[in-house]
Design an enzyme around this catalytic site. Structure first.
Site, PDB file in Angstrom:
ATOM      1  N   TRP A   1      28.460  33.659  23.409  1.00 44.05           N
ATOM      2  CA  TRP A   1      29.385  33.792  22.279  1.00 44.05           C
ATOM      3  C   TRP A   1      30.535  32.790  22.366  1.00 44.05           C
ATOM      4  CZ3 TRP A   1      27.834  38.205  25.099  1.00 44.05           C
ATOM      5  CH2 TRP A   1      28.505  38.371  26.310  1.00 44.05           C
TER       6      TRP A   1
ATOM      7  N   GLU B   1      33.645  41.340  23.174  1.00 46.39           N
ATOM      8  CA  GLU B   1      34.731  41.806  24.045  1.00 46.39           C
ATOM      9  C   GLU B   1      34.575  43.289  24.387  1.00 46.39           C
ATOM     10  OE1 GLU B   1      36.782  40.028  25.634  1.00 46.39           O
ATOM     11  OE2 GLU B   1      36.321  38.164  24.618  1.00 46.39           O
TER      12      GLU B   1
ATOM     13  N   GLN C   1      32.634  46.908  29.249  1.00 47.08           N
ATOM     14  CA  GLN C   1      31.764  47.944  29.807  1.00 47.08           C
ATOM     15  C   GLN C   1      30.858  47.459  30.920  1.00 47.08           C
ATOM     16  OE1 GLN C   1      33.700  50.048  27.613  1.00 47.08           O
ATOM     17  NE2 GLN C   1      31.987  51.191  28.423  1.00 47.08           N
ATOM     18  N   THR C   2      30.522  46.168  30.859  1.00 44.47           N
ATOM     19  CA  THR C   2      29.502  45.697  31.788  1.00 44.47           C
ATOM     20  C   THR C   2      29.648  44.210  32.075  1.00 44.47           C
ATOM     21  OG1 THR C   2      27.121  45.670  32.176  1.00 44.47           O
ATOM     22  CG2 THR C   2      27.812  45.238  29.931  1.00 44.47           C
TER      23      THR C   2
ATOM     24  N   LEU D   1      25.848  51.940  28.277  1.00 40.51           N
ATOM     25  CA  LEU D   1      27.107  51.216  28.482  1.00 40.51           C
ATOM     26  C   LEU D   1      28.232  52.131  28.969  1.00 40.51           C
ATOM     27  CD1 LEU D   1      27.308  48.707  25.480  1.00 40.51           C
ATOM     28  CD2 LEU D   1      27.104  48.166  27.881  1.00 40.51           C
TER      29      LEU D   1
ATOM     30  N   TYR E   1      31.347  55.160  28.609  1.00 39.49           N
ATOM     31  CA  TYR E   1      32.563  55.290  27.786  1.00 39.49           C
ATOM     32  C   TYR E   1      32.235  55.441  26.299  1.00 39.49           C
ATOM     33  CZ  TYR E   1      35.911  54.322  31.465  1.00 39.49           C
ATOM     34  OH  TYR E   1      36.686  54.380  32.571  1.00 39.49           O
TER      35      TYR E   1
ATOM     36  N   TYR F   1      44.514  43.231  24.823  1.00 40.46           N
ATOM     37  CA  TYR F   1      43.602  42.205  25.330  1.00 40.46           C
ATOM     38  C   TYR F   1      42.616  41.758  24.240  1.00 40.46           C
ATOM     39  CZ  TYR F   1      39.880  39.897  27.827  1.00 40.46           C
ATOM     40  OH  TYR F   1      38.946  38.974  28.211  1.00 40.46           O
TER      41      TYR F   1
ATOM     42  N   ASP G   1      43.969  40.081  31.428  1.00 37.67           N
ATOM     43  CA  ASP G   1      43.144  41.120  32.045  1.00 37.67           C
ATOM     44  C   ASP G   1      43.176  40.913  33.561  1.00 37.67           C
ATOM     45  OD1 ASP G   1      41.600  38.904  32.461  1.00 37.67           O
ATOM     46  OD2 ASP G   1      39.752  39.748  31.665  1.00 37.67           O
TER      47      ASP G   1
ATOM     48  N   CYS H   1      38.707  31.105  40.801  1.00 36.13           N
ATOM     49  CA  CYS H   1      39.657  31.980  41.481  1.00 36.13           C
ATOM     50  C   CYS H   1      39.098  33.411  41.471  1.00 36.13           C
ATOM     51  CB  CYS H   1      41.018  31.910  40.791  1.00 36.13           C
ATOM     52  SG  CYS H   1      42.342  32.517  41.834  1.00 36.13           S
TER      53      CYS H   1
ATOM     54  N   CYS I   1      38.867  27.675  46.668  1.00 35.59           N
ATOM     55  CA  CYS I   1      40.161  26.998  46.800  1.00 35.59           C
ATOM     56  C   CYS I   1      40.045  25.526  47.162  1.00 35.59           C
ATOM     57  CB  CYS I   1      41.022  27.696  47.844  1.00 35.59           C
ATOM     58  SG  CYS I   1      41.424  29.383  47.391  1.00 35.59           S
TER      59      CYS I   1
ATOM     60  N   CYS J   1      49.413  25.722  44.298  1.00 32.25           N
ATOM     61  CA  CYS J   1      49.123  27.163  44.401  1.00 32.25           C
ATOM     62  C   CYS J   1      49.872  27.785  45.590  1.00 32.25           C
ATOM     63  CB  CYS J   1      47.614  27.364  44.552  1.00 32.25           C
ATOM     64  SG  CYS J   1      47.183  29.090  44.785  1.00 32.25           S
TER      65      CYS J   1
END
Ligand code: SF4
Length: 361
Positions: free
Chosen positions: A27, A40, A45-46, A83, A85, A123, A141, A195, A202, A211
């Site tokens: 997407w 989103e 959920q996964t 999924l 929830y 978010y 997030d 990260c 790193c 950093c």
């Protein structure tokens, strides 16, 4: 925190995105707010690899928000199955209906209006506002907070209100207002591929020179989390009461887990109990009646939810009379597959309980 360090961060993050970011997302670059919203919500959920199949199924079955709004709710829940929830799926349907009926199918195009929609938090609103309309709202997030906490050496807990406010303000300060969609995608991808929570890359990271966590050897200590989740254990004993080729099923409607999903007759116990002992309880006798045959007792199944672990055992019996139950209905075995069940029951169907769904007993 100085502005030079902030400018370095934004500049190098965008450079990394242009030169090195190879993360493929189906997407990515999508401008349709409806599809961004779907992706989103599914990704909350996964993981991406598992979410992709769900995303494709949703887009194929309901290519527009109007189509989703007009779909039978049972079919949407069936597509969402696995999924978790389920309140989020309920919100998805409610919001699709609201947009289709009250906004003529047009997704709102300002951050504030998007945020007013049911089931859409800051978010997702930022993701839709920036990706669909190129508005300067930073996504924040766990991934984003991890990158920021390490790069700037911030030890405020990311799961505290103070931390969330702090990181949101910082992220909105850092976003490149000329290319907000690009910036948001870049920081999400950097958190997911460079990260990372464990073993971040790193040595090759373009942000390394500035950093703080890398310089102070604190990468493993950051980000800081305040509260660790205490998991609760629950023991579910499902009585699969078979009567004239059908089974007694009900839809869960309460505010507890698995809302809108189906289940067999349930006896919940506060601790693990031997199924044979359970069968001598009053609760079981009330369901099974005087005349019944025990067909099988399953092994133990387990489903891990965010705040609780569900342990499940299935006791299949054949009853001579209908149990006195208020909210259960008799469903033929061959029709079971049309209903949405929680993952725990589906695991049983996929193994020991396979015969229940493929033949009329
Ligand atoms: Fe993250 Fe390491 Fe890059 Fe710092 S140097 S931003 S800790 S990957």
């Amino acid at each position: 925190m100085n502005s030079k360090k902030e400018a370095y961060f934004t500049r190098h993050l965008l450079q990394w995105n242009e030169r090195e970011n190879e993360r493929q997302m189906p997407w990515k670059g999508e401008k349709d707010p409806y599809k961004i919203w779907l992706s989103e919500i599914i990704l909350q959920q996964t993981r991406v690899d598992q979410g992709l199949a769900y995303y494709n199924r949703f887009v194929k079955n309901y290519p527009t928000i109007k189509k989703l709004a007009a779909a039978p709710e049972t079919a949407v829940f069936k597509l969402w199955e696995g999924l978790g929830y389920y309140s989020r799926c309920k919100n998805l349907i409610a919001t699709a209906k609201f947009i289709a009926n009250n906004l003529n199918g047009k997704f709102p195009d300002t951050y504030d209006d998007i945020l007013k929609l049911k089931g859409i938090g800051p978010y997702t609103a930022s993701a839709i506002a920036s990706f669909a309309y190129n508005l300067p709202y930073a996504v924040v997030d766990g991934n984003v907070m991890r990158v920021l906490s390490r790069y700037f050496g911030i030890s405020t807990a990311i799961d505290s209100t103070e931390g969330k406010n702090y990181f949101t303000a910082l992220a909105n300060k850092l976003i490149d207002k000329k290319v907000p969609a690009l910036y948001n995608q870049a920081i999400m991808d950097h958190g997911a591929t460079v990260c990372k929570p464990q073993l971040p890359l790193c040595t090759t990271c373009l942000l390394q020179k500035q950093c703080v966590a890398f310089k102070n050897d604190e990468v493993r200590q950051l980000p800081v989390k305040e509260g660790k989740l205490i998991k609760k254990n629950r023991w579910f004993y499902f009585i699969i009461a078979e009567y004239k080729g059908g089974f007694f099923i009900r839809k869960r409607t309460g505010k507890d887990i698995w809302q809108n999903l189906h289940e067999f007759i349930l006896i919940e116990n506060e601790k693990a109990i031997d199924p044979v002992t359970l069968m001598s309880s009053e609760a079981f006798k009330k369901i099974a009646g005087k005349k019944h045959t025990v067909i099988s007792i399953s092994k133990n199944y387990k489903q891990q939810l965010t705040h609780q672990t569900i342990h499940g055992c299935f006791i299949h019996i054949r009853v001579g009379q209908k149990p006195l139950l208020k909210d259960h209905e008799l469903v033929e075995g061959s029709k079971l597959k049309q209903l949405a069940f929680p993952a725990l029951i589906n695991s049983y169907f996929a193994t020991e309980g396979r015969a229940l769904t493929v033949q009329n007993l």
